[in-house]
Design a protein around this motif. Structure first.
Motif, PDB file in Angstrom:
ATOM      1  N   VAL A   1       0.726  -1.199   0.120  1.00 25.12           N
ATOM      2  CA  VAL A   1       0.035   0.114  -0.035  1.00 25.12           C
ATOM      3  C   VAL A   1       0.753   1.177   0.050  1.00 25.12           C
ATOM      4  CG1 VAL A   1      -1.512   1.216   1.332  1.00 25.12           C
ATOM      5  CG2 VAL A   1      -2.206  -1.178   1.325  1.00 25.12           C
ATOM      6  N   VAL A   2       1.761   1.458   0.876  1.00 24.15           N
ATOM      7  CA  VAL A   2       2.791   2.403   1.015  1.00 24.15           C
ATOM      8  C   VAL A   2       3.834   2.562   0.212  1.00 24.15           C
ATOM      9  CG1 VAL A   2       4.023   3.926   2.794  1.00 24.15           C
ATOM     10  CG2 VAL A   2       1.795   2.675   3.534  1.00 24.15           C
ATOM     11  N   GLY A   3       4.521   1.446  -0.161  1.00 26.68           N
ATOM     12  CA  GLY A   3       5.769   1.503  -0.673  1.00 26.68           C
ATOM     13  C   GLY A   3       5.566   1.295  -2.139  1.00 26.68           C
ATOM     14  N   GLY A   4       4.594   1.125  -2.585  1.00 26.42           N
ATOM     15  CA  GLY A   4       4.589   1.132  -4.233  1.00 26.42           C
ATOM     16  C   GLY A   4       4.762  -0.376  -4.606  1.00 26.42           C
ATOM     17  N   ASP A   5       5.089  -0.569  -5.817  1.00 24.32           N
ATOM     18  CA  ASP A   5       5.060  -1.896  -6.319  1.00 24.32           C
ATOM     19  C   ASP A   5       6.066  -2.906  -5.624  1.00 24.32           C
ATOM     20  OD1 ASP A   5       4.567  -3.728  -8.505  1.00 24.32           O
ATOM     21  OD2 ASP A   5       6.506  -3.138  -9.501  1.00 24.32           O
ATOM     22  N   LEU A   6       5.019  -3.961  -5.273  1.00 25.78           N
ATOM     23  CA  LEU A   6       5.677  -5.015  -4.517  1.00 25.78           C
ATOM     24  C   LEU A   6       5.429  -6.209  -5.325  1.00 25.78           C
ATOM     25  CD1 LEU A   6       7.414  -6.001  -2.175  1.00 25.78           C
ATOM     26  CD2 LEU A   6       5.143  -6.538  -1.141  1.00 25.78           C
ATOM     27  N   GLY A   7       6.535  -6.769  -6.377  1.00 23.36           N
ATOM     28  CA  GLY A   7       6.042  -7.698  -7.209  1.00 23.36           C
ATOM     29  C   GLY A   7       6.049  -8.868  -6.502  1.00 23.36           C
ATOM     30  N   GLY A   8       5.644  -9.937  -7.371  1.00 21.31           N
ATOM     31  CA  GLY A   8       5.418 -11.455  -7.065  1.00 21.31           C
ATOM     32  C   GLY A   8       6.579 -12.056  -6.373  1.00 21.31           C
ATOM     33  N   ALA A   9       7.859 -11.705  -7.202  1.00 23.72           N
ATOM     34  CA  ALA A   9       9.025 -12.169  -6.626  1.00 23.72           C
ATOM     35  C   ALA A   9       9.370 -11.744  -5.161  1.00 23.72           C
ATOM     36  CB  ALA A   9      10.226 -11.830  -7.577  1.00 23.72           C
ATOM     37  N   ALA A  10       9.024 -10.460  -4.967  1.00 19.02           N
ATOM     38  CA  ALA A  10       9.155  -9.791  -3.380  1.00 19.02           C
ATOM     39  C   ALA A  10       8.428 -10.700  -2.412  1.00 19.02           C
ATOM     40  CB  ALA A  10       9.305  -8.373  -3.288  1.00 19.02           C
ATOM     41  N   VAL A  11       7.204 -10.817  -2.735  1.00 18.69           N
ATOM     42  CA  VAL A  11       6.196 -11.403  -1.902  1.00 18.69           C
ATOM     43  C   VAL A  11       6.819 -13.013  -1.709  1.00 18.69           C
ATOM     44  CG1 VAL A  11       3.661 -12.223  -1.566  1.00 18.69           C
ATOM     45  CG2 VAL A  11       4.281 -10.096  -2.630  1.00 18.69           C
ATOM     46  N   ALA A  12       7.213 -13.654  -2.631  1.00 20.43           N
ATOM     47  CA  ALA A  12       7.690 -14.861  -2.503  1.00 20.43           C
ATOM     48  C   ALA A  12       8.695 -15.065  -1.895  1.00 20.43           C
ATOM     49  CB  ALA A  12       7.762 -15.531  -4.035  1.00 20.43           C
ATOM     50  N   ALA A  13       9.749 -14.088  -1.872  1.00 22.94           N
ATOM     51  CA  ALA A  13      11.028 -14.246  -0.999  1.00 22.94           C
ATOM     52  C   ALA A  13      10.463 -13.729   0.366  1.00 22.94           C
ATOM     53  CB  ALA A  13      11.677 -12.613  -1.641  1.00 22.94           C
ATOM     54  N   ILE A  14       9.475 -12.934   0.686  1.00 26.16           N
ATOM     55  CA  ILE A  14       8.981 -12.520   1.963  1.00 26.16           C
ATOM     56  C   ILE A  14       8.625 -14.016   2.457  1.00 26.16           C
ATOM     57  CG2 ILE A  14       7.466 -11.453   3.460  1.00 26.16           C
ATOM     58  CD1 ILE A  14       7.764  -9.096   1.527  1.00 26.16           C
ATOM     59  N   VAL A  15       7.493 -14.544   1.922  1.00 21.19           N
ATOM     60  CA  VAL A  15       6.999 -16.024   2.536  1.00 21.19           C
ATOM     61  C   VAL A  15       8.124 -16.827   2.732  1.00 21.19           C
ATOM     62  CG1 VAL A  15       5.499 -17.619   1.948  1.00 21.19           C
ATOM     63  CG2 VAL A  15       4.781 -15.146   1.432  1.00 21.19           C
ATOM     64  N   VAL A  16       9.233 -17.149   1.756  1.00 23.81           N
ATOM     65  CA  VAL A  16       9.992 -18.041   1.864  1.00 23.81           C
ATOM     66  C   VAL A  16      10.947 -17.728   2.900  1.00 23.81           C
ATOM     67  CG1 VAL A  16      12.152 -19.045   0.833  1.00 23.81           C
ATOM     68  CG2 VAL A  16      10.105 -18.927  -0.543  1.00 23.81           C
ATOM     69  N   LEU A  17      11.259 -16.588   3.193  1.00 20.88           N
ATOM     70  CA  LEU A  17      12.327 -16.209   4.380  1.00 20.88           C
ATOM     71  C   LEU A  17      11.491 -16.155   5.798  1.00 20.88           C
ATOM     72  CD1 LEU A  17      13.754 -12.873   3.075  1.00 20.88           C
ATOM     73  CD2 LEU A  17      15.059 -15.160   3.542  1.00 20.88           C
ATOM     74  N   ALA A  18      10.072 -16.178   5.657  1.00 23.92           N
ATOM     75  CA  ALA A  18       9.236 -16.379   7.004  1.00 23.92           C
ATOM     76  C   ALA A  18       9.463 -17.701   6.990  1.00 23.92           C
ATOM     77  CB  ALA A  18       7.962 -15.834   6.781  1.00 23.92           C
ATOM     78  N   VAL A  19       9.047 -18.554   6.331  1.00 24.63           N
ATOM     79  CA  VAL A  19       8.866 -19.921   6.704  1.00 24.63           C
ATOM     80  C   VAL A  19      10.397 -20.489   7.194  1.00 24.63           C
ATOM     81  CG1 VAL A  19       8.549 -22.277   5.545  1.00 24.63           C
ATOM     82  CG2 VAL A  19       7.045 -20.536   4.927  1.00 24.63           C
ATOM     83  N   ALA A  20      11.267 -19.945   6.421  1.00 21.57           N
ATOM     84  CA  ALA A  20      12.923 -20.515   7.056  1.00 21.57           C
ATOM     85  C   ALA A  20      13.024 -20.014   8.274  1.00 21.57           C
ATOM     86  CB  ALA A  20      13.922 -19.776   5.928  1.00 21.57           C
ATOM     87  N   CYS A  21      12.588 -18.732   8.770  1.00 25.35           N
ATOM     88  CA  CYS A  21      12.790 -18.272  10.078  1.00 25.35           C
ATOM     89  C   CYS A  21      11.890 -19.153  11.312  1.00 25.35           C
ATOM     90  CB  CYS A  21      12.181 -17.083  10.050  1.00 25.35           C
ATOM     91  SG  CYS A  21      13.100 -15.503   9.448  1.00 25.35           S
ATOM     92  N   VAL A  22      10.791 -19.637  10.649  1.00 20.49           N
ATOM     93  CA  VAL A  22      10.068 -20.632  11.614  1.00 20.49           C
ATOM     94  C   VAL A  22      10.665 -21.965  11.758  1.00 20.49           C
ATOM     95  CG1 VAL A  22       7.777 -21.755  11.940  1.00 20.49           C
ATOM     96  CG2 VAL A  22       7.676 -19.345  11.320  1.00 20.49           C
ATOM     97  N   VAL A  23      11.131 -22.496  10.648  1.00 21.59           N
ATOM     98  CA  VAL A  23      11.668 -23.663  10.757  1.00 21.59           C
ATOM     99  C   VAL A  23      13.187 -23.537  11.539  1.00 21.59           C
ATOM    100  CG1 VAL A  23      13.213 -25.468   9.231  1.00 21.59           C
ATOM    101  CG2 VAL A  23      10.751 -24.500   8.518  1.00 21.59           C
TER     102      VAL A  23
END
Length: 148
Positions: free
Chosen positions: A72-94
């Motif tokens: 919403v605030v930062g502008g264009d957040l592409g699918g690659a960035a969202v995928a990177a965020i989800v992968v990093l979050a899962v890696a943090c939990v593991v």
């Protein structure tokens, strides 16, 4: 004139050399010769593991909750960035669940580097990477101080 003296155990002044009620004498906590000093924690390994796991769990939560505000605030957040965020979050939990393993601390350090690199996808990921890298460095410092 003095009143009656209470002779029950645990009452009155402690005898010489006896520990004061509520304190515990721990052998090896402080040495006068400048030797090692223990942290005072009952289980320092478990405390340090909890610190690492808590840091990674918090990082995962912040990453997942940051997706929408960044969009919403930062502008264009592409699918690659969202995928990177989800992968990093899962890696943090593991990794948070693997903190008993000695390699998990090294993997957590690598994870912080990957979050910094994801800043190439969006500037706000770099900002989060800097923040959590500093928190991770502090956790490593606390681990070194407590465990030696």
């Amino acid at each position: 004139m003095t009143g009656p003296v209470d002779e029950r155990p645990g009452q009155g002044a402690p005898t010489e050399g006896a520990p004061v009620k509520g304190t515990q004498k721990i052998e090896g906590t402080q040495t006068e010769g400048g030797g090692p000093r223990r942290s005072g924690l009952r289980n320092p390994d478990k405390a340090v593991r909890g610190l690492g796991a808590g840091t990674l769990a918090l990082e995962a939560l912040v990453l997942l909750l940051a997706i929408q505000p960044i969009r919403v605030v930062g502008g264009d957040l592409g699918g690659a960035a969202v995928a990177a965020i989800v992968v990093l979050a899962v890696a943090c939990v593991v990794l948070a669940g693997q903190m008993k393993r000695p390699w998990a601390w090294h993997a957590g350090t690598v994870l912080q580097g990957l979050l910094l690199l994801s800043g190439l996808l969006h500037w706000s990921l770099f900002a989060l990477g800097v923040i959590f890298a500093l928190v991770w460095v502090y956790a490593l410092h606390v681990r070194r101080v407590i465990l030696g």
